[in-house]
Scaffold this active site. Sequence first.
Site, PDB file in Angstrom:
ATOM      1  N   ARG A 274       0.835  -1.210   0.000  1.00  0.00           N
ATOM      2  CA  ARG A 274       0.000   0.000   0.000  1.00  0.00           C
ATOM      3  C   ARG A 274       0.869   1.259   0.000  1.00  0.00           C
ATOM      4  NH1 ARG A 274      -3.578   2.891   4.205  1.00  0.00           N
ATOM      5  NH2 ARG A 274      -5.133   3.911   2.888  1.00  0.00           N
TER       6      ARG A 274
ATOM      7  N   HIS B  14       0.685   4.289  -2.666  1.00  0.00           N
ATOM      8  CA  HIS B  14       0.508   5.697  -2.278  1.00  0.00           C
ATOM      9  C   HIS B  14       1.703   6.540  -2.687  1.00  0.00           C
ATOM     10  CE1 HIS B  14      -3.005   5.340   0.807  1.00  0.00           C
ATOM     11  NE2 HIS B  14      -3.243   4.693  -0.300  1.00  0.00           N
ATOM     12  N   ASP B  15       2.861   5.912  -2.821  1.00  0.00           N
ATOM     13  CA  ASP B  15       4.009   6.628  -3.360  1.00  0.00           C
ATOM     14  C   ASP B  15       3.824   6.900  -4.852  1.00  0.00           C
ATOM     15  OD1 ASP B  15       6.480   7.772  -3.825  1.00  0.00           O
ATOM     16  OD2 ASP B  15       7.500   5.839  -4.018  1.00  0.00           O
TER      17      ASP B  15
ATOM     18  N   VAL C 128       1.479   9.599  -6.301  1.00  0.00           N
ATOM     19  CA  VAL C 128       1.769  10.998  -5.943  1.00  0.00           C
ATOM     20  C   VAL C 128       3.185  11.331  -6.415  1.00  0.00           C
ATOM     21  CG1 VAL C 128       2.041  12.620  -4.041  1.00  0.00           C
ATOM     22  CG2 VAL C 128       0.232  10.891  -3.951  1.00  0.00           C
TER      23      VAL C 128
ATOM     24  N   SER D 291       8.324   9.872  -2.267  1.00  0.00           N
ATOM     25  CA  SER D 291       7.806  11.103  -1.639  1.00  0.00           C
ATOM     26  C   SER D 291       6.987  10.773  -0.400  1.00  0.00           C
ATOM     27  CB  SER D 291       6.965  11.902  -2.638  1.00  0.00           C
ATOM     28  OG  SER D 291       5.898  11.130  -3.152  1.00  0.00           O
TER      29      SER D 291
ATOM     30  N   ASN E 137      -3.488   8.827   4.511  1.00  0.00           N
ATOM     31  CA  ASN E 137      -2.312   8.218   5.136  1.00  0.00           C
ATOM     32  C   ASN E 137      -2.257   8.370   6.649  1.00  0.00           C
ATOM     33  OD1 ASN E 137      -1.191   7.315   2.709  1.00  0.00           O
ATOM     34  ND2 ASN E 137      -0.170   9.287   2.346  1.00  0.00           N
TER      35      ASN E 137
ATOM     36  N   HIS F  12      -6.370  -5.874  -2.320  1.00  0.00           N
ATOM     37  CA  HIS F  12      -7.206  -5.971  -1.122  1.00  0.00           C
ATOM     38  C   HIS F  12      -7.524  -7.427  -0.803  1.00  0.00           C
ATOM     39  CE1 HIS F  12      -8.665  -1.490  -1.440  1.00  0.00           C
ATOM     40  NE2 HIS F  12      -7.382  -1.601  -1.152  1.00  0.00           N
TER      41      HIS F  12
ATOM     42  N   ASP G 100     -10.166  -9.186   3.247  1.00  0.00           N
ATOM     43  CA  ASP G 100     -10.601 -10.467   2.674  1.00  0.00           C
ATOM     44  C   ASP G 100     -10.669 -11.492   3.795  1.00  0.00           C
ATOM     45  OD1 ASP G 100     -10.859 -12.958   1.503  1.00  0.00           O
ATOM     46  OD2 ASP G 100      -8.886 -12.912   0.531  1.00  0.00           O
TER      47      ASP G 100
ATOM     48  N   ASP H  68      -4.208 -14.176  -2.905  1.00  0.00           N
ATOM     49  CA  ASP H  68      -4.912 -15.114  -3.779  1.00  0.00           C
ATOM     50  C   ASP H  68      -6.081 -14.377  -4.438  1.00  0.00           C
ATOM     51  OD1 ASP H  68      -6.875 -14.816  -1.821  1.00  0.00           O
ATOM     52  OD2 ASP H  68      -6.260 -16.630  -0.769  1.00  0.00           O
TER      53      ASP H  68
END
Length: 300
Positions: A38, A42-43, A46, A52, A67, A165, A217, A225
């Site tokens: 994640r 998110h890096d 942006v 960053s 974040n 996810h 999940d 999976d």
Amino acid sequence: QLSFDIYAKSCPNLVQIVRRQVIIALKAEIRMAASLIRLHFHDCFVNGCDASVLLDGADSEKLAIPNINSARGFEVIDTIKDAVENACPGVVSCADILTLAARDSVFLSGGPQWRVALGRKDGLVANQNSANNLPSPFEPLDAIIAKFVAVNLNITDVVALSGAHTFGQAKCAVFSNRLFNFTGAGTPDATLETSLLSNLQTVCPLGGNSNTTAPLDRNSTDAFDNNYFKNLLEGKGLLSSDQILFSSDLAVNTTKRLVEAYSRSQNLFFRDFTCSMIRMGNIANGASGEVRKNCRVINN
Ligand code: HEM
Ligand SMILES: [Ca+2]
């Protein structure tokens, strides 16, 4: 300008060093695999993949809404960076380390493996505004697709990458709006399967602690999976932004078929996920960069 052998001479054991540190981190906490991929997402969304997200400070991305009190794994990246610096000082960027750690997190959790092209530079600035604009679990599918398109990703990337996810956790804060009074109608989200709904109502009661977490999940909480997609067919997506890939009106002409295909074939999901991870990992930062010594601060 990324390449597979850029550190062949300057840091020949890089891949093994990162792998070893990720293994250690997952032994301490299995969820860290999800947290690391994640961070990479998110890096890359942006300013491109430029680390960053790792910068500290009042104008940092860490303090942006998606974040704050949510992004995690920064200490693990520090530890990996230390190990890499010990072997090859001043050579490998934090952005490359984060990309490798994300790749290893998937593989070590049972997912596919791929080779990562390297040579990313670490950015000189954070962009908190842009981090505030990361895809939100509360927005409709057309808005989420638009945010992927804005970084040159496509609808297949939306579906395949949402498959991340398949592991990790989310706080009540990001899905409890679905449980009691969805969109002000006074009733829960009708697309949420009823047994999962009642369980989540217990986990996240009205007025309860919004930091309590539930698995994204629950079929295989820590394994990479295709259960995530099987869940969506049964109304068992945790976030609204998950379930709309299958259940929204717009999904019929965009994402639903792919959700069904991935639910039937883990192989197809793994192949497309690999391709989309490489595409996301190649989102470039147009500005100049450096190889940071400390991932939390730019060099002086
Ligand atoms: C499609 C748009 C997306 C939205 C709206 C979204 C939203 C979210 C939210 C709200 C959380 C829970 C955060 C929390 O409660 O603290 C989360 C967790 C997570 N997201 Fe996403 N996400 C998206 C795409 C992605 C992508 C592209 C990836 C990676 C390829 C990803 C990987 C993860 C992982 C692994 C977690 C669990 C992290 C952990 O347990 O620490 N997500 N996401
Ligand atoms: Ca970035």
